[in-house]
Write a protein that holds these residues in place. Structure first.
Motif, PDB file in Angstrom:
ATOM      1  N   VAL A 155       4.703 -25.444  33.030  1.00 49.13           N
ATOM      2  CA  VAL A 155       5.970 -26.153  33.141  1.00 49.13           C
ATOM      3  C   VAL A 155       6.446 -26.528  31.747  1.00 49.13           C
ATOM      4  O   VAL A 155       5.778 -26.276  30.745  1.00 49.13           O
ATOM      5  N   GLY A 156       7.615 -27.156  31.689  1.00 48.09           N
ATOM      6  CA  GLY A 156       8.163 -27.589  30.409  1.00 48.09           C
ATOM      7  C   GLY A 156       9.089 -26.563  29.816  1.00 48.09           C
ATOM      8  O   GLY A 156       9.504 -25.606  30.472  1.00 48.09           O
ATOM      9  N   GLY A 157       9.409 -26.752  28.565  1.00 50.73           N
ATOM     10  CA  GLY A 157      10.372 -25.887  27.905  1.00 50.73           C
ATOM     11  C   GLY A 157       9.757 -25.082  26.786  1.00 50.73           C
ATOM     12  O   GLY A 157       8.700 -25.413  26.264  1.00 50.73           O
ATOM     13  N   ILE A 158      10.426 -23.995  26.426  1.00 49.11           N
ATOM     14  CA  ILE A 158      10.021 -23.152  25.303  1.00 49.11           C
ATOM     15  C   ILE A 158      11.248 -22.929  24.444  1.00 49.11           C
ATOM     16  O   ILE A 158      12.244 -22.381  24.904  1.00 49.11           O
ATOM     17  N   SER A 159      11.167 -23.385  23.209  1.00 50.10           N
ATOM     18  CA  SER A 159      12.298 -23.198  22.305  1.00 50.10           C
ATOM     19  C   SER A 159      11.963 -22.235  21.176  1.00 50.10           C
ATOM     20  O   SER A 159      12.780 -21.975  20.319  1.00 50.10           O
ATOM     21  N   TYR A 160      10.733 -21.728  21.165  1.00 49.88           N
ATOM     22  CA  TYR A 160      10.331 -20.822  20.086  1.00 49.88           C
ATOM     23  C   TYR A 160       9.367 -19.790  20.652  1.00 49.88           C
ATOM     24  O   TYR A 160       8.488 -20.112  21.438  1.00 49.88           O
ATOM     25  N   LEU A 161       9.551 -18.548  20.261  1.00 44.75           N
ATOM     26  CA  LEU A 161       8.599 -17.497  20.587  1.00 44.75           C
ATOM     27  C   LEU A 161       8.183 -16.820  19.287  1.00 44.75           C
ATOM     28  O   LEU A 161       9.007 -16.609  18.402  1.00 44.75           O
ATOM     29  N   PRO A 162       6.897 -16.499  19.145  1.00 46.97           N
ATOM     30  CA  PRO A 162       6.469 -15.810  17.929  1.00 46.97           C
ATOM     31  C   PRO A 162       7.066 -14.424  17.861  1.00 46.97           C
ATOM     32  O   PRO A 162       7.473 -13.849  18.865  1.00 46.97           O
ATOM     33  N   LYS A 163       7.114 -13.879  16.661  1.00 43.71           N
ATOM     34  CA  LYS A 163       7.596 -12.512  16.477  1.00 43.71           C
ATOM     35  C   LYS A 163       6.584 -11.559  17.099  1.00 43.71           C
ATOM     36  O   LYS A 163       5.491 -11.367  16.583  1.00 43.71           O
ATOM     37  N   SER A 164       6.922 -11.000  18.255  1.00 44.47           N
ATOM     38  CA  SER A 164       5.958 -10.257  19.052  1.00 44.47           C
ATOM     39  C   SER A 164       6.575  -8.982  19.587  1.00 44.47           C
ATOM     40  O   SER A 164       7.783  -8.893  19.767  1.00 44.47           O
ATOM     41  N   ARG A 165       5.708  -8.007  19.862  1.00 43.60           N
ATOM     42  CA  ARG A 165       6.170  -6.787  20.517  1.00 43.60           C
ATOM     43  C   ARG A 165       6.368  -7.014  22.007  1.00 43.60           C
ATOM     44  O   ARG A 165       7.307  -6.520  22.598  1.00 43.60           O
ATOM     45  N   THR A 166       5.448  -7.763  22.625  1.00 41.43           N
ATOM     46  CA  THR A 166       5.533  -8.005  24.059  1.00 41.43           C
ATOM     47  C   THR A 166       5.170  -9.453  24.341  1.00 41.43           C
ATOM     48  O   THR A 166       4.098  -9.917  23.945  1.00 41.43           O
ATOM     49  N   VAL A 167       6.063 -10.151  25.035  1.00 47.10           N
ATOM     50  CA  VAL A 167       5.801 -11.508  25.508  1.00 47.10           C
ATOM     51  C   VAL A 167       6.140 -11.546  26.987  1.00 47.10           C
ATOM     52  O   VAL A 167       7.257 -11.233  27.385  1.00 47.10           O
ATOM     53  N   ASP A 168       5.175 -11.934  27.820  1.00 50.71           N
ATOM     54  CA  ASP A 168       5.375 -11.974  29.264  1.00 50.71           C
ATOM     55  C   ASP A 168       5.121 -13.389  29.749  1.00 50.71           C
ATOM     56  O   ASP A 168       3.991 -13.887  29.706  1.00 50.71           O
ATOM     57  N   LEU A 169       6.192 -14.048  30.217  1.00 56.37           N
ATOM     58  CA  LEU A 169       6.098 -15.414  30.730  1.00 56.37           C
ATOM     59  C   LEU A 169       6.526 -15.482  32.185  1.00 56.37           C
ATOM     60  O   LEU A 169       6.873 -16.561  32.690  1.00 56.37           O
TER      61      LEU A 169
ATOM     62  N   SER B  12       6.862 -15.604  36.276  1.00 49.21           N
ATOM     63  CA  SER B  12       6.216 -16.307  37.382  1.00 49.21           C
ATOM     64  C   SER B  12       5.487 -17.561  36.923  1.00 49.21           C
ATOM     65  O   SER B  12       4.288 -17.742  37.151  1.00 49.21           O
ATOM     66  N   ASN B  13       6.202 -18.431  36.248  1.00 46.09           N
ATOM     67  CA  ASN B  13       5.740 -19.765  35.923  1.00 46.09           C
ATOM     68  C   ASN B  13       6.797 -20.749  36.417  1.00 46.09           C
ATOM     69  O   ASN B  13       7.713 -20.377  37.154  1.00 46.09           O
ATOM     70  N   LEU B  14       6.658 -21.995  36.042  1.00 41.56           N
ATOM     71  CA  LEU B  14       7.631 -23.022  36.415  1.00 41.56           C
ATOM     72  C   LEU B  14       8.325 -23.537  35.174  1.00 41.56           C
ATOM     73  O   LEU B  14       8.721 -24.699  35.102  1.00 41.56           O
ATOM     74  N   LEU B  15       8.466 -22.672  34.187  1.00 39.68           N
ATOM     75  CA  LEU B  15       9.067 -23.067  32.919  1.00 39.68           C
ATOM     76  C   LEU B  15      10.546 -23.362  33.105  1.00 39.68           C
ATOM     77  O   LEU B  15      11.291 -22.539  33.645  1.00 39.68           O
ATOM     78  N   GLY B  16      10.939 -24.502  32.674  1.00 38.57           N
ATOM     79  CA  GLY B  16      12.347 -24.861  32.721  1.00 38.57           C
ATOM     80  C   GLY B  16      12.843 -25.135  31.335  1.00 38.57           C
ATOM     81  O   GLY B  16      12.093 -25.378  30.405  1.00 38.57           O
ATOM     82  N   GLY B  17      14.148 -24.998  31.126  1.00 32.44           N
ATOM     83  CA  GLY B  17      14.689 -25.161  29.779  1.00 32.44           C
ATOM     84  C   GLY B  17      14.016 -24.172  28.821  1.00 32.44           C
ATOM     85  O   GLY B  17      13.674 -24.608  27.730  1.00 32.44           O
ATOM     86  N   ILE B  18      13.816 -22.763  29.113  1.00 28.81           N
ATOM     87  CA  ILE B  18      13.528 -21.749  28.089  1.00 28.81           C
ATOM     88  C   ILE B  18      14.757 -21.679  27.245  1.00 28.81           C
ATOM     89  O   ILE B  18      15.573 -20.820  27.340  1.00 28.81           O
ATOM     90  N   GLU B  19      15.031 -22.710  26.206  1.00 30.24           N
ATOM     91  CA  GLU B  19      16.359 -23.103  25.698  1.00 30.24           C
ATOM     92  C   GLU B  19      16.832 -22.226  24.544  1.00 30.24           C
ATOM     93  O   GLU B  19      18.034 -22.143  24.291  1.00 30.24           O
ATOM     94  N   SER B  20      15.997 -21.683  23.725  1.00 26.76           N
ATOM     95  CA  SER B  20      16.356 -20.824  22.608  1.00 26.76           C
ATOM     96  C   SER B  20      15.440 -19.609  22.578  1.00 26.76           C
ATOM     97  O   SER B  20      14.221 -19.751  22.624  1.00 26.76           O
ATOM     98  N   LEU B  21      16.035 -18.435  22.546  1.00 23.45           N
ATOM     99  CA  LEU B  21      15.268 -17.192  22.456  1.00 23.45           C
ATOM    100  C   LEU B  21      15.744 -16.431  21.231  1.00 23.45           C
ATOM    101  O   LEU B  21      16.885 -15.966  21.172  1.00 23.45           O
ATOM    102  N   ASN B  22      14.875 -16.346  20.237  1.00 20.06           N
ATOM    103  CA  ASN B  22      15.206 -15.704  18.974  1.00 20.06           C
ATOM    104  C   ASN B  22      14.330 -14.475  18.787  1.00 20.06           C
ATOM    105  O   ASN B  22      13.140 -14.584  18.521  1.00 20.06           O
TER     106      ASN B  22
END
Length: 815
Positions: A530-544, A546-556
């Motif tokens: 749960v919670g929010g994600i405002s940062y993702l590392p520089k990655s080839r593949t990120v799979d998030l 089927s979670n309960l993540l809310g406020g995935i607020e910034s995707l760079n």
């Protein structure tokens, strides 16, 4: 797996040659001037990006020249060591990898080398000569005893005059791209040759390869890997390789194991991996090999189509250190093979690869008796039962792969005693039970831990600090939760992590995102995060998923070399505020679903991609959008008139979304929220002031038609960039309604007419460019344009051949 064959002769020859060839600085013998000049000519035609040959300078002590060895008694050049040590370096860091490839020599090989009449050793291996042919003149350098041109990107035909080098002991031309050779007859006269490597040469039509090499009485090593060889008409040939110790015929098209191999009693290494052999284990294995090949140390029979029972074929190979029979159809109990080996090579075996067969049964306790075993491959069989406790008695074990079997029960705690273990793969079995810290107690060298798809529970003490620092951890389908695994925070070298389907709940801790600046693969999907994600590392593949993540607020995902169309999965990020996909290779049209699904977007940055087609009208539904950057793509069509509906650019915000985030966020649990935006003609980073930024950038596209007068409704717009398009017509009169506008760039279009008088309302304008249009007339009086401190800077924006009248007006103000 293709194991590396043993190269005894090559190693010893290099060492011996080097010992006798160093230049003695205290010697009275000087370098021969003609040979020194020949080397300088040779250097002039080379490409040396890393300056490996920087010591080759006229007037400098020639004894200090890199890679050159002179005879202490005569002063003649004896050896040139200009090869690199590895053709395929296992270098993990990008800068180290770049440095390695920069150190490769290239260019051309000057014939001046032929003036080195006493040169006996020439090594140019692992360089990059860009597809050049091996120079014919090398066949005239008759003093050569050692010639290594392997993996140096030579191509075309092998010059047959290399057969004139009668003193050669060592010849390596392997791993280049030679054209098809019709004969190897030129080799047969090299009576002193002890080492020959022609790997990767196309010898499809060289049906005399066996006869030619059989005439080499001193041959110790023969490497003909991946040469498209077959054994047609070879059964009747009498073979007399009296000195041959190493034979590599791997990756060819041999339809059967050549029977003449069985008579070569001096063989130490045989590599027949990856051939087209089919059928049951030949009788020769039982009747001939056992009696004649008792010196054999390396046996490679991987992927040759063997079937049946194999244990009886290896019963007397008492010298065996490496055995590879992987990727075959061997169908028997795994214990029978282990027990056969324990009777003959118990104290010698270092590598055992019997992966990808049809082995069944249980692993026996005898496995723990192979004290020198370093690599054990048992994957992709039908082995069942537990991993024996005796596994902990293998002190030399570096790699254990038992993946894709039917192993069950719990892992033995003795596994934690494998101090040298680096790679552990137990994935895709039926292992179960609880793991404790004891299972990892002494695994200080563990780098890869792959254990997905078992029924294992692992819930160590929250204060546990692992003894290892892994690069890759895969624990999919483990019982890890509900807490996020705290022990991961000590894994600073991670590039791959899969803890999906692991029953993990709660918020992803802030320390997690600092583990690695560049994950190659990250999978946290199918948990209860749960919670929010405002940062993702520089990655080839990120799979998030089927979670309960809310406020995935910034995707760079800026500057990640992404290609293809925008993934439709992003449309599910309904709470997204900032989407930055700029500086990639994305193609196709701008997705209409951005305007339908991502209704909370405040910043949309698709700059510097390869988007085509038109701007979808759905973008106009983004009522919270404050900054839109579609610059430098291949977008065509007209600017949508409905841009006037972008209300966040039309009315002054009252406690806007970004302002509220800055005010209400808890600093102790706040991910950085910011964006790189182009404003005032330059790119800057905005964070706490992001809520005050409004702008549209459509520059560098192929937009047509007129500038919509509806843009004049966007009264809170602070920057507008439309340069480098195909826009026509006049500048709309109501542009002057944009009273807070700071930057306006309409250059390099096909606009005509005068600058509207309403521009006198633009009191904050500090960046204005209308050059390379067909504009005429004067600058409107009383405008901000006339109050610049430096009119000369402003004049540059107007001064083109088609705007002379405006430039004249500016010049008047300068006076």
């Amino acid at each position: 797996m293709r194991a590396v064959t043993i190269s005894l002769f090559g190693f010893l020859l290099v060492i011996a040659a080097t010992i006798i060839s160093f230049c003695d600085r205290n010697s009275n013998v000087l370098c021969i001037n003609s040979e020194r000049q020949a080397l300088l000519k040779f250097k002039q035609h080379l490409i040396d990006r890393s300056n490996r040959l920087s010591s080759w300078v006229e007037g400098e002590d020639c004894c200090e020249w890199f890679g050159v060895f002179w005879n202490n008694f005569t002063g003649h050049v004896k050896e040139l060591h200009l090869g690199l040590h590895s053709s395929s370096p296992d270098i993990e860091l990008d800068d180290e990898r770049d440095a390695y490839f920069r150190s490769k020599l290239g260019g051309k090989i000057n014939p001046s080398l032929i003036e080195l009449k006493h040169l006996s050793f020439l090594d140019l291996s692992n360089n990059d000569f860009g597809g050049l042919a091996i120079p014919e003149f090398i066949g005239s350098m008759k003093s050569l005893t050692y010639l290594n041109l392997s993996s140096a990107k030579f191509s075309r035909a092998i010059p047959h005059n290399l057969g004139n080098l009668l003193k050669l002991h060592y010849l390596d031309l392997g791993h280049n791209s030679f054209f098809e050779a019709k004969t190897l007859q030129w080799v047969s006269g090299l009576s002193s040759l002890q080492y020959l490597d022609l790997s990767d040469a196309n010898l499809t039509k060289a049906t005399d390869w066996l006869q030619a090499t059989n005439k080499l009485p001193s041959l110790v090593e023969l490497h003909l890997s991946d040469c498209s060889l077959n054994n047609n008409d070879s059964s009747s040939i009498s073979v007399n390789y009296t000195s041959l110790a190493v034979l590599d015929l791997s990756s060819n098209m041999l339809s059967s194991i050549p029977t003449w191999i069985f008579s070569l009693r001096s063989l130490v290494s045989i590599d027949l991996n990856s051939n087209a052999v089919e059928g049951a284990i030949p009788n020769g294995f039982q009747n001939i090999w056992l009696s004649n090949l008792n010196q054999l140390q390396f046996l490679g029979l991987g992927d040759v189509g063997l079937k049946g029972n194999f244990s009886s074929a290896i019963g007397n190979l008492s010298s065996l250190t490496h055995l590879d029979v992987s990727r075959n159809g061997i169908d028997q109990e795994v214990s029978e093979i282990i027990e056969s080996l324990s009777r003959c090579s118990l104290d010698r075996l270092e590598l055992l690869n019997i992966a990808s067969n049809k082995l069944s049964g249980h692993l026996p306790d005898q496995l723990g008796q192979f004290k020198n075993l370093a690599y054990l491959f048992l994957s992709r069989n039908s082995i069942s039962g537990p991993i024996p406790f005796s596994i902990g008695k293998l002190p030399s074990l570096k790699l254990l792969d038992v993946s894709y079997n039917q192993l069950n029960a719990t892992l033995p705690k003795s596994l934690g005693q494998l101090r040298n273990l680096e790679h552990l793969d137990i994935s895709n079995n039926m292992l179960e039970g609880n793991l404790s810290e004891m299972h990892f107690s002494n695994l200080t060298r563990l780098r890869l831990f792959w254990a997905s798809n078992n029924m294992i529970t692992f819930k160590p003490n929250p204060s546990w600090i692992p003894p290892f620092h892994c690069e890759s951890i895969e624990l999919r389908n483990w019982h890890i939760g509900p807490q996020f695994p705290q022990w991961l925070q000590f894994q600073k070298n991670l590039s791959r992590l899969d803890i999906s389907h692991a029953e993990i709940s709660g918020v992803i801790p802030t320390w997690f995102w600092s583990l690695s600046t560049q994950f190659e693969y990250l999978n946290l999907s199918h948990n209860h995060l749960v919670g929010g994600i405002s940062y993702l590392p520089k990655s080839r593949t990120v799979d998030l998923r089927s979670n309960l993540l809310g406020g995935i607020e910034s995707l760079n995902l800026r500057n990640n070399n992404l290609f293809g169309e925008v993934p439709s999965i992003l449309q599910h990020l309904a709470n997204l505020l900032i989407l930055d996909l700029s500086e990639n290779q994305l193609t196709g049209s701008i997705p209409a679903w951005i305007g339908d699904k991502l209704l909370g977007l405040v910043v949309l940055n698709l700059r510097s991609n390869k988007f085509q087609a038109y701007i979808p009208d759905q973008i106009c539904a983004l009522n919270s959008l404050q900054f839109l950057d579609l610059g430098y793509n291949n977008i065509s069509g007209a600017i949508p008139k409905c841009f006037s509906n972008l209300s966040a650019m039309a009315t002054k915000p009252i406690n806007g979304i970004l302002d509220r985030l800055v005010l209400e966020v808890d600093p102790s649990n706040w991910f950085y929220l910011g964006a790189l935006l182009v404003m005032r003609g330059r790119e800057d980073e905005y964070s706490t002031t992001l809520g005050l930024v409004t702008g549209i950038d459509l520059s560098g596209n192929s937009l047509t038609g007129e500038i919509p007068r509806e843009l004049g409704n966007l009264k809170e717009l602070r920057s507008l960039y439309l340069s480098g398009n195909l826009l026509t017509g006049q500048i709309p009169e109501n542009i002057g309604n944009l009273e807070v506008l700071e930057s306006l760039d309409l250059s390099m279009n096909r606009l005509h007419g005068e600058i509207p008088s309403s521009f006198s309302n633009l009191n904050f304008l500090n960046h204005f460019n209308v050059s390379y249009n067909n504009l005429t007339g004067k600058i409107p009086s009383g405008t901000q344009l006339q109050s610049f401190d430096n009119f000369l800077t402003l004049a540059i924006f107007f001064a083109d051949l088609q705007s002379l009248k405006i430039a004249a007006a500016i010049a008047k103000h300068l006076n």
